[in-house]
Design a protein around this motif. Structure first.
Motif: not given
Length: 306
Positions: A38-40, A87-106
């Motif tokens: 899944g997505i973690i 979701f739109g690209l069909g990625v079912d599994n990924a580990i997402i690491e981030v060094d802050s509480e908020e995801i970058p808005i880009l």
């Protein structure tokens, strides 16, 4: 590539950017993961209790963005654009690491996430994907706001209506067949706000990282961004992107039809929680052969596993 099999990205991707609301810069990595992961999310700035699962029941706030928390109070916020891209690209599994509480808005949309994932491509496994199939209509009303989901044969349709008193935004409506239609405009559509709301947001401690580089700002009948809008329905298309990201917090693709008027993160989360509250509202099914229309096949073979 076998579209009905679970997929992950082929190699690690790295991003850096400011958080829309916190104003803090963050480093983010998306890493390949094994089937059925899944997505973690993992907060690498913390030494322990740093795993956060993006699930509808873990949403701790849905005010202007979606925030999920674990049992120790560790949070990940503003994850909806990234989740919408996955979701739109069909990625079912990924580990997402981030060094802050908020995801970058880009740039305020899912565009950069999507472009970078497309560059490296996806890796298919031998494990079939699983989807939630809606069995009966569920709806929620909150004053003039409304959202519902009902059964559909083989697709996810999102029909979204936006109503603003602002003369430029006005009323917008768009409908997408998520697994069939070109999602480029949806992915590219940025978050937006009214100029007169900016100071209010900042007094609430929000939008500290907001700028014309990552949000569309509307003042009266003018777009303050130099290049204007990216597409004719950018406002409502961004709401559809948010909706895609928020429904992916179920952990699955969905087969159903969503109708929403003037909704947002909270209404979508309330709906998904209501769907999952009773087992007869939905079925979890396994795609055994061909399926979902963007797989360019008209045959679907669903094997119920729940």
């Amino acid at each position: 590539m076998s579209f009905h099999k679970q997929k992950t990205i082929t190699e690690e991707l790295k991003f850096r950017g400011v958080g829309l609301h916190s104003g803090k810069f963050a480093n983010l990595s998306i890493k390949p993961a094994s089937p059925n992961t899944g997505i973690i999310f993992k907060r690498i700035d913390l030494k322990k209790n740093n795993i956060v699962i993006p699930h509808v029941n873990n949403v701790s706030s849905a005010v202007l963005c979606t925030t999920v928390s674990n049992e120790y109070g560790v949070k990940i916020s503003t994850l909806e654009h990234l989740m919408g891209a996955l979701f739109g690209l069909g990625v079912d599994n990924a580990i997402i690491e981030v060094d802050s509480e908020e995801i970058p808005i880009l740039d305020g949309s899912a565009k950069i996430f999507v472009e970078e994932i497309k560059k490296i491509g996806l890796r298919s496994s031998e494990y079939p994907i699983k989807v939630i199939k809606i069995n009966k209509k569920i709806e929620i009303k909150a004053g003039e706001k409304f959202i519902s989901i009902e059964p559909s044969k083989i697709n996810l349709e999102i029909d979204f209506e936006l109503k603003y008193n602002n003369q430029l935004i006005g009323n917008q409506r768009n409908s997408l067949q998520v697994y069939e239609d070109d999602l480029t405009d949806t992915f590219n559509s940025r978050t937006f706000c009214l100029f007169e709301d900016i100071e209010k947001l900042k007094t609430l401690g929000l939008a500290k990282g907001g700028s014309l580089d990552n949000a569309v700002v509307v003042k009266g009948d003018k777009i303050l961004n130099e290049k204007g809008l990216r597409n004719e329905k950018e406002f409502v298309n961004h709401k559809i992107l948010d909706c895609m990201g928020d429904i992916y917090l179920t952990g699955y693709k969905i087969i159903g039809k969503i109708l929403c008027s003037q909704g947002g993160h909270k209404l979508t989360n309330d709906l998904m929680r209501k769907v999952l509250q009773e087992e007869n509202n939905y079925s979890i099914v396994e795609i055994k052969e061909n399926l979902l229309p963007h797989i360019y096949s008209k045959k679907i073979n669903l094997k119920s596993i729940a």
